[in-house]
Design a protein around this motif. Structure first.
Motif, PDB file in Angstrom:
ATOM      1  N   PHE A 201      28.050  -2.446 -54.977  1.00 50.77           N
ATOM      2  CA  PHE A 201      27.004  -3.549 -54.130  1.00 50.77           C
ATOM      3  C   PHE A 201      25.739  -3.451 -54.879  1.00 50.77           C
ATOM      4  N   TRP A 202      25.033  -4.552 -54.389  1.00 55.47           N
ATOM      5  CA  TRP A 202      23.743  -4.546 -55.148  1.00 55.47           C
ATOM      6  C   TRP A 202      22.861  -4.620 -53.714  1.00 55.47           C
ATOM      7  N   SER A 203      21.526  -4.124 -53.817  1.00 54.90           N
ATOM      8  CA  SER A 203      20.586  -4.214 -52.800  1.00 54.90           C
ATOM      9  C   SER A 203      19.666  -5.370 -52.624  1.00 54.90           C
ATOM     10  N   TRP A 204      19.410  -5.831 -51.475  1.00 57.35           N
ATOM     11  CA  TRP A 204      18.879  -6.955 -51.191  1.00 57.35           C
ATOM     12  C   TRP A 204      17.588  -6.738 -50.359  1.00 57.35           C
ATOM     13  N   THR A 205      16.319  -6.860 -50.749  1.00 57.61           N
ATOM     14  CA  THR A 205      15.044  -6.482 -49.762  1.00 57.61           C
ATOM     15  C   THR A 205      14.676  -7.697 -49.102  1.00 57.61           C
ATOM     16  N   MET A 206      14.462  -7.898 -47.812  1.00 62.72           N
ATOM     17  CA  MET A 206      13.964  -9.167 -47.047  1.00 62.72           C
ATOM     18  C   MET A 206      12.375  -8.970 -47.325  1.00 62.72           C
ATOM     19  N   LYS A 207      11.774 -10.169 -47.844  1.00 64.42           N
ATOM     20  CA  LYS A 207      10.449 -10.166 -48.118  1.00 64.42           C
ATOM     21  C   LYS A 207       9.555 -10.948 -46.888  1.00 64.42           C
ATOM     22  N   ALA A 208      10.245 -11.236 -46.018  1.00 65.32           N
ATOM     23  CA  ALA A 208       9.469 -12.194 -45.192  1.00 65.32           C
ATOM     24  C   ALA A 208      10.364 -12.309 -43.896  1.00 65.32           C
ATOM     25  N   GLY A 209       9.895 -12.708 -42.625  1.00 67.03           N
ATOM     26  CA  GLY A 209      10.504 -12.795 -41.445  1.00 67.03           C
ATOM     27  C   GLY A 209      10.312 -11.466 -40.622  1.00 67.03           C
ATOM     28  N   PRO A 210      11.222 -11.218 -39.609  1.00 68.49           N
ATOM     29  CA  PRO A 210      11.413 -10.071 -38.734  1.00 68.49           C
ATOM     30  C   PRO A 210      11.842  -8.779 -39.039  1.00 68.49           C
ATOM     31  N   ASN A 211      12.706  -9.156 -40.247  1.00 74.65           N
ATOM     32  CA  ASN A 211      13.418  -8.205 -41.220  1.00 74.65           C
ATOM     33  C   ASN A 211      12.631  -7.989 -42.411  1.00 74.65           C
ATOM     34  N   ALA A 212      11.517  -8.100 -42.658  1.00 72.11           N
ATOM     35  CA  ALA A 212      10.459  -7.852 -43.728  1.00 72.11           C
ATOM     36  C   ALA A 212      10.612  -6.632 -44.382  1.00 72.11           C
ATOM     37  N   GLY A 213      11.089  -6.351 -45.570  1.00 71.45           N
ATOM     38  CA  GLY A 213      11.081  -4.871 -46.070  1.00 71.45           C
ATOM     39  C   GLY A 213      12.414  -4.134 -45.631  1.00 71.45           C
ATOM     40  N   LYS A 214      13.188  -4.828 -44.954  1.00 71.93           N
ATOM     41  CA  LYS A 214      14.509  -4.063 -44.647  1.00 71.93           C
ATOM     42  C   LYS A 214      15.379  -4.189 -46.075  1.00 71.93           C
ATOM     43  N   LEU A 215      16.343  -3.094 -46.188  1.00 71.27           N
ATOM     44  CA  LEU A 215      17.187  -3.161 -47.351  1.00 71.27           C
ATOM     45  C   LEU A 215      18.673  -3.489 -47.018  1.00 71.27           C
ATOM     46  N   PHE A 216      19.313  -4.364 -47.512  1.00 66.10           N
ATOM     47  CA  PHE A 216      20.684  -4.781 -47.391  1.00 66.10           C
ATOM     48  C   PHE A 216      21.432  -4.311 -48.642  1.00 66.10           C
ATOM     49  N   ALA A 217      22.639  -3.912 -48.166  1.00 68.22           N
ATOM     50  CA  ALA A 217      23.570  -3.621 -49.283  1.00 68.22           C
ATOM     51  C   ALA A 217      24.353  -4.923 -49.375  1.00 68.22           C
ATOM     52  N   VAL A 218      24.752  -5.904 -50.484  1.00 62.64           N
ATOM     53  CA  VAL A 218      25.556  -6.873 -50.702  1.00 62.64           C
ATOM     54  C   VAL A 218      26.754  -6.488 -51.666  1.00 62.64           C
TER      55      VAL A 218
END
Length: 333
Positions: free
Chosen positions: A71-88
């Protein structure tokens, strides 16, 4: 202001099924990050030079993927989940030289995939695979790895499937299937050949056994032969004079397998030639020629008898004469 009509509810409270995805034949499908590995997508028409299909994954590679998912990490830059890290989830297409062998094996599959692509899937300036085609490959390869992992897990016994102290099941003996007719015929031929070899071996052993002891062996040649008579005058030994018709006898005496009981026969002895060995003969030597058989023995008067037939129970040994040896004269009736 007119009201917007609302869609009718589905019958029996069932949720409406979304339409099935249809891949576009001329161009690659656009796959979102949240949809990777959830649906198989077909490559556009003319993508490959020849047919490409992912191979079966070795067990060691599957064990590594199961223990270390890609997997690779995806960080939200905007919106209500800004700064949250997701595993893709993903599938690697390149790796350092010190990577595990399982990762190198998966990367080699990508290079095999790239070698089959047509120019339409490659960047004309750099020669690299276009990002849309890489996403298609990673999506389908990820689904392939998951399917292989599911098959591997289904083959492993679950620890909770059986109670901890359950007795092992006894193996049910399977009824052996009868061999085909061809195998049965071959087994019969092998058994027949084995019987022939055993008979020849017993015949060879009988030709080299020592003579019987004096308690059990009958007296073949009496120590004091009776006086010559009309019946025994033919067997008188003429010392130093060998009859020309009895040269066959010397080949029997010189045979290395001739028993000691018959070694004292002299080639100058004049034998009789009956059709069948007489009843007073108690031991018989079987002489095997290239195309004939003779039986040699002594009667109660000490006469040498040579016949073409003999009872089987009287034969004590057998010798094989070399090819080209002379045959005894035919029997006299």
């Amino acid at each position: 202001m007119p009201l917007v009509p609302q869609p009718l509810p589905s019958p029996l409270g069932q949720a409406s099924v979304p339409p099935k995805h249809q891949c576009s034949p001329p161009s690659p499908c656009m796959i979102r990050l949240s949809e990777i590995g959830k649906c198989y997508h077909a490559f556009p028409r003319g993508t490959f030079r020849s047919r490409f299909a992912p191979p079966a994954v070795p067990r060691s590679v599957l064990n590594h993927v199961d223990a270390h998912p890609f997997f690779w990490s995806w960080t939200m830059k905007a919106g209500p989940n800004a700064g949250k890290l997701f595993a893709v989830p993903t599938v690697p297409t390149s790796c350092p030289k010190d990577s595990p062998k399982a990762v190198m094996w998966i990367v080699s599959i990508f290079h095999a995939f790239k070698s089959q692509l047509n120019p339409q899937a490659l960047d004309q300036a750099t020669g690299r695979v276009l990002p849309a085609y890489i996403k298609l490959y990673q999506n389908n390869m990820l689904m392939h790895l998951r399917a292989q992992l599911a098959h591997l897990r289904a083959g492993k016994p679950s620890p909770s499937a059986a109670p901890p102290h359950a007795a092992p099941r006894s193996a049910v003996p399977k009824t052996p299937q009868s061999p085909p007719d061809v195998i049965a015929e071959l087994q019969k031929e092998v058994a027949a050949l084995r019987a022939e070899v055993q008979a020849l071996w017993l015949l060879h052993e009988a030709s080299v056994v020592p003579p019987l002891s004096p308690r059990t062996a009958p007296t073949v040649v009496p120590p004091h032969p009776p006086s010559p008579s009309a019946a025994s005058s033919m067997s008188i030994v003429q010392e130093g004079v060998a009859h020309p018709d009895h040269q066959w006898l010397q080949a029997v005496i010189d045979n290395k397998y001739c028993p000691p009981t018959f070694k004292h026969i002299d080639s100058s002895m004049v034998p009789t030639y009956p059709l069948i060995i007489p009843e007073d003969v108690q031991q018989v030597l079987q002489v095997i020629y290239e195309a004939d058989v003779r039986f040699v023995g002594f009667d109660s008067n000490g006469d040498l008898c040579v016949a073409i037939r003999s009872p089987a129970e009287l034969i004590v040994a057998a010798v094989v004469v070399q090819a080209g040896a002379l045959l005894p004269p035919p029997p006299t009736y």
